[in-house]
Design a protein around this motif. Structure first.
Motif, PDB file in Angstrom:
ATOM      1  N   UNK A 161       0.839  -1.207   0.000  1.00 48.73           N
ATOM      2  CA  UNK A 161       0.000   0.000   0.000  1.00 48.73           C
ATOM      3  C   UNK A 161       0.872   1.254   0.000  1.00 48.73           C
ATOM      4  N   UNK A 162       0.414   2.283  -0.666  1.00 46.09           N
ATOM      5  CA  UNK A 162       1.172   3.534  -0.647  1.00 46.09           C
ATOM      6  C   UNK A 162       0.615   4.475   0.412  1.00 46.09           C
ATOM      7  N   UNK A 163      -0.337   3.997   1.187  1.00 45.00           N
ATOM      8  CA  UNK A 163      -0.891   4.793   2.275  1.00 45.00           C
ATOM      9  C   UNK A 163      -2.274   4.284   2.638  1.00 45.00           C
ATOM     10  N   UNK A 164      -2.973   5.106   3.413  1.00 48.83           N
ATOM     11  CA  UNK A 164      -4.323   4.735   3.815  1.00 48.83           C
ATOM     12  C   UNK A 164      -5.218   5.959   3.726  1.00 48.83           C
ATOM     13  N   UNK A 165      -6.482   5.727   3.466  1.00 50.34           N
ATOM     14  CA  UNK A 165      -7.428   6.814   3.654  1.00 50.34           C
ATOM     15  C   UNK A 165      -8.454   6.381   4.683  1.00 50.34           C
ATOM     16  N   UNK A 166      -9.024   7.374   5.307  1.00 49.89           N
ATOM     17  CA  UNK A 166      -9.905   7.099   6.421  1.00 49.89           C
ATOM     18  C   UNK A 166     -11.332   7.469   6.040  1.00 49.89           C
ATOM     19  N   UNK A 167     -12.250   6.549   6.276  1.00 51.31           N
ATOM     20  CA  UNK A 167     -13.657   6.861   6.067  1.00 51.31           C
ATOM     21  C   UNK A 167     -14.077   7.931   7.050  1.00 51.31           C
ATOM     22  N   UNK A 168     -14.605   9.041   6.540  1.00 53.54           N
ATOM     23  CA  UNK A 168     -14.926  10.139   7.437  1.00 53.54           C
ATOM     24  C   UNK A 168     -16.414  10.440   7.490  1.00 53.54           C
ATOM     25  N   UNK A 169     -17.122  10.059   6.452  1.00 52.65           N
ATOM     26  CA  UNK A 169     -18.517  10.478   6.398  1.00 52.65           C
ATOM     27  C   UNK A 169     -19.459   9.401   6.897  1.00 52.65           C
ATOM     28  N   UNK A 196     -12.751   4.066   9.776  1.00 50.77           N
ATOM     29  CA  UNK A 196     -12.000   2.892   9.345  1.00 50.77           C
ATOM     30  C   UNK A 196     -10.935   3.297   8.311  1.00 50.77           C
ATOM     31  N   UNK A 197      -9.788   2.637   8.380  1.00 45.47           N
ATOM     32  CA  UNK A 197      -8.717   2.931   7.434  1.00 45.47           C
ATOM     33  C   UNK A 197      -8.749   1.959   6.267  1.00 45.47           C
ATOM     34  N   UNK A 198      -8.594   2.506   5.068  1.00 46.27           N
ATOM     35  CA  UNK A 198      -8.564   1.681   3.862  1.00 46.27           C
ATOM     36  C   UNK A 198      -7.230   1.875   3.161  1.00 46.27           C
ATOM     37  N   UNK A 199      -6.575   0.768   2.819  1.00 48.32           N
ATOM     38  CA  UNK A 199      -5.286   0.919   2.135  1.00 48.32           C
ATOM     39  C   UNK A 199      -5.483   1.440   0.715  1.00 48.32           C
ATOM     40  N   UNK A 200      -4.549   2.249   0.263  1.00 51.75           N
ATOM     41  CA  UNK A 200      -4.568   2.671  -1.137  1.00 51.75           C
ATOM     42  C   UNK A 200      -3.327   2.127  -1.844  1.00 51.75           C
ATOM     43  N   UNK A 201      -3.480   1.861  -3.125  1.00 51.87           N
ATOM     44  CA  UNK A 201      -2.398   1.261  -3.915  1.00 51.87           C
ATOM     45  C   UNK A 201      -2.214   2.036  -5.215  1.00 51.87           C
ATOM     46  N   UNK A 202      -0.963   2.298  -5.562  1.00 50.99           N
ATOM     47  CA  UNK A 202      -0.681   2.829  -6.887  1.00 50.99           C
ATOM     48  C   UNK A 202      -0.150   1.727  -7.794  1.00 50.99           C
ATOM     49  N   UNK A 203       0.122   0.572  -7.179  1.00 55.96           N
ATOM     50  CA  UNK A 203       0.670  -0.555  -7.943  1.00 55.96           C
ATOM     51  C   UNK A 203      -0.325  -1.708  -7.922  1.00 55.96           C
ATOM     52  N   UNK A 263     -18.607   7.438  -1.949  1.00 54.44           N
ATOM     53  CA  UNK A 263     -18.187   7.052  -0.597  1.00 54.44           C
ATOM     54  C   UNK A 263     -17.813   5.581  -0.496  1.00 54.44           C
ATOM     55  N   UNK A 264     -17.478   5.025  -1.650  1.00 56.51           N
ATOM     56  CA  UNK A 264     -17.042   3.634  -1.634  1.00 56.51           C
ATOM     57  C   UNK A 264     -15.539   3.567  -1.380  1.00 56.51           C
ATOM     58  N   UNK A 265     -15.087   2.470  -0.809  1.00 50.01           N
ATOM     59  CA  UNK A 265     -13.649   2.318  -0.545  1.00 50.01           C
ATOM     60  C   UNK A 265     -12.859   2.306  -1.850  1.00 50.01           C
ATOM     61  N   UNK A 266     -11.552   2.570  -1.752  1.00 48.35           N
ATOM     62  CA  UNK A 266     -10.730   2.448  -2.955  1.00 48.35           C
ATOM     63  C   UNK A 266     -10.811   1.031  -3.502  1.00 48.35           C
ATOM     64  N   UNK A 267     -10.580   0.899  -4.775  1.00 49.31           N
ATOM     65  CA  UNK A 267     -10.573  -0.410  -5.413  1.00 49.31           C
ATOM     66  C   UNK A 267      -9.404  -1.225  -4.856  1.00 49.31           C
ATOM     67  N   UNK A 268      -9.565  -2.529  -4.783  1.00 58.26           N
ATOM     68  CA  UNK A 268      -8.415  -3.374  -4.457  1.00 58.26           C
ATOM     69  C   UNK A 268      -7.433  -3.290  -5.628  1.00 58.26           C
ATOM     70  N   UNK A 269      -6.227  -3.800  -5.458  1.00 59.29           N
ATOM     71  CA  UNK A 269      -5.227  -3.622  -6.515  1.00 59.29           C
ATOM     72  C   UNK A 269      -5.216  -4.760  -7.535  1.00 59.29           C
ATOM     73  N   UNK A 270      -6.162  -5.681  -7.391  1.00 61.30           N
ATOM     74  CA  UNK A 270      -6.146  -6.858  -8.272  1.00 61.30           C
ATOM     75  C   UNK A 270      -7.507  -7.104  -8.915  1.00 61.30           C
ATOM     76  N   UNK A 271      -8.150  -6.000  -9.307  1.00 53.02           N
ATOM     77  CA  UNK A 271      -9.529  -6.102  -9.792  1.00 53.02           C
ATOM     78  C   UNK A 271      -9.620  -5.974 -11.310  1.00 53.02           C
ATOM     79  N   UNK A 272     -10.382  -6.882 -11.904  1.00 52.26           N
ATOM     80  CA  UNK A 272     -10.835  -6.715 -13.273  1.00 52.26           C
ATOM     81  C   UNK A 272     -12.347  -6.560 -13.156  1.00 52.26           C
TER      82      UNK A 272
END
Ligand code: NAG
Ligand code: NAG
Ligand code: NAG
Ligand code: NAG
Length: 185
Positions: free
Chosen positions: A30-38, A55-62, A149-158
Motif C-alpha cells: 500500500x502507498x498509504x491509507x485513507x480514512x472513512x470520514x462520512x 476505518x482505514x482503507x489501504x490505497x495502492x498505486x501498484x 463514498x465507496x472504498x478504494x478499489x483493491x489492486x487486483x480487480x478486473x
C-alpha cells in the motif's frame, strides 16, 4: 578451512534463496491509507459498500506483476457509466454498454491509461474471453463524494461488464466475484 568455505557458501546460498522468496512475495505494498470520514447516511447507494467512518482503507498505486496468467478478482461493473460514477469511462471519455465485453482495471494495471482500448484475455471457468480496457478502478482514491463514498478499489480487480460474465458461462446468480487469470491479448 574447507568447512569455513562451505559455511560461507551455504550462508550466501541461504541469503540468495531468502532474497528470491522475498522478491517473489514482493507483490505490491500500500502507498498509504485513507480514512472513512462520512457517516453512511451520505452513501448514495445506501448499501454496505460505503466506507465506514473512522476505518482505514489501504490505497495502492501498484498492482501485482502482469504475467501470462495474472491472478485477479473479477467483479461486476454495470457500465451505465463508469465505476467512479461520473458516467464516463476514463480511456475515451465515453459511456459504454455492458453488452459488449469491456473492463476497468485496478490503478496499477490501468497503468496511467497505457492499457486503454487494448484487449486483455480473461480465463476462468475453463473458458476465455477477450475484453477491451475502457476504464480504471481507482485503487488510489475513494471514500469521497466522487466515488460514492465507496472504498478504494483493491489492486487486483478486473471489473467486467455483463457480457464478460456471460461469455465465461457464469450463471447470473453468481455475477459477483470470481477468481480469474488474465493476460494482455
Ligand atoms: C437506507 O436503508 C435503510 C435500511 O437499510 C432505510 O431505512 C433507509 O430508508 C434507506 N435510505 C435511503 C435513502 O434509501
Ligand atoms: C507467455 O506465453 C507466450 C506464448 O503463449 C510465450 O511465448 C511466453 O514466453 C510466455 N511468457 C511467460 C512470461 O510465460
Ligand atoms: C484515480 O486516482 C488518481 C490519483 O491517484 C487520479 O489521478 C485519477 O484521476 C483517478 N481516477 C478517477 C477516475 O477518479
Ligand atoms: C480466490 O483466491 C484467493 C487467493 O488466491 C483465495 O484465498 C480464495 O479462496 C479464492 N476464492 C475462491 C472462491 O476460489
Amino acid at each position: 578451512m574447507k568447512n569455513l568455505k562451505l559455511g560461507a557458501f551455504l550462508l550466501i546460498l541461504l541469503r540468495l534463496v531468502t532474497y528470491c522468496v522475498e522478491a517473489e512475495a514482493q507483490v505490491c505494498k500500500p502507498s498509504g491509507h485513507i480514512r472513512g470520514t462520512l457517516p453512511p447516511a451520505l452513501c448514495k447507494k445506501n448499501d454496505s459498500d460505503c466506507c465506514a467512518q473512522g476505518k482505514f482503507y489501504p490505497i495502492y498505486r501498484c498492482s501485482p506483476t502482469v504475467s501470462n496468467q495474472t491472478k485477479a478478482v473479477l467483479t461486476l461493473n454495470p457500465f451505465q457509466g463508469d465505476v467512479e460514477g461520473d458516467g464516463l469511462c476514463e480511456c475515451d471519455n465515453e459511456c459504454h454498454s455492458g453488452d459488449t465485453p469491456i473492463v476497468a482495471l485496478s490503478t496499477g494495471w490501468y497503468n496511467g491509461g497505457r492499457r486503454c482500448l487494448n484487449y486483455i484475455t480473461i480465463n476462468a471457468n475453463g473458458r476465455s474471453v477477450k475484453a477491451k480496457v475502457v476504464d480504471e478502478c481507482n485503487s488510489s482514491m475513494g471514500c469521497d463524494a466522487d466515488h460514492d463514498y465507496e472504498p478504494p478499489c483493491a489492486n487486483n480487480i478486473v471489473s467486467a461488464s455483463k457480457a464478460v460474465w456471460k461469455a465465461l458461462g457464469v450463471s447470473r446468480d453468481n455475477w459477483d466475484e470470481l477468481n480469474i487469470t488474465w493476460s494482455d491479448a
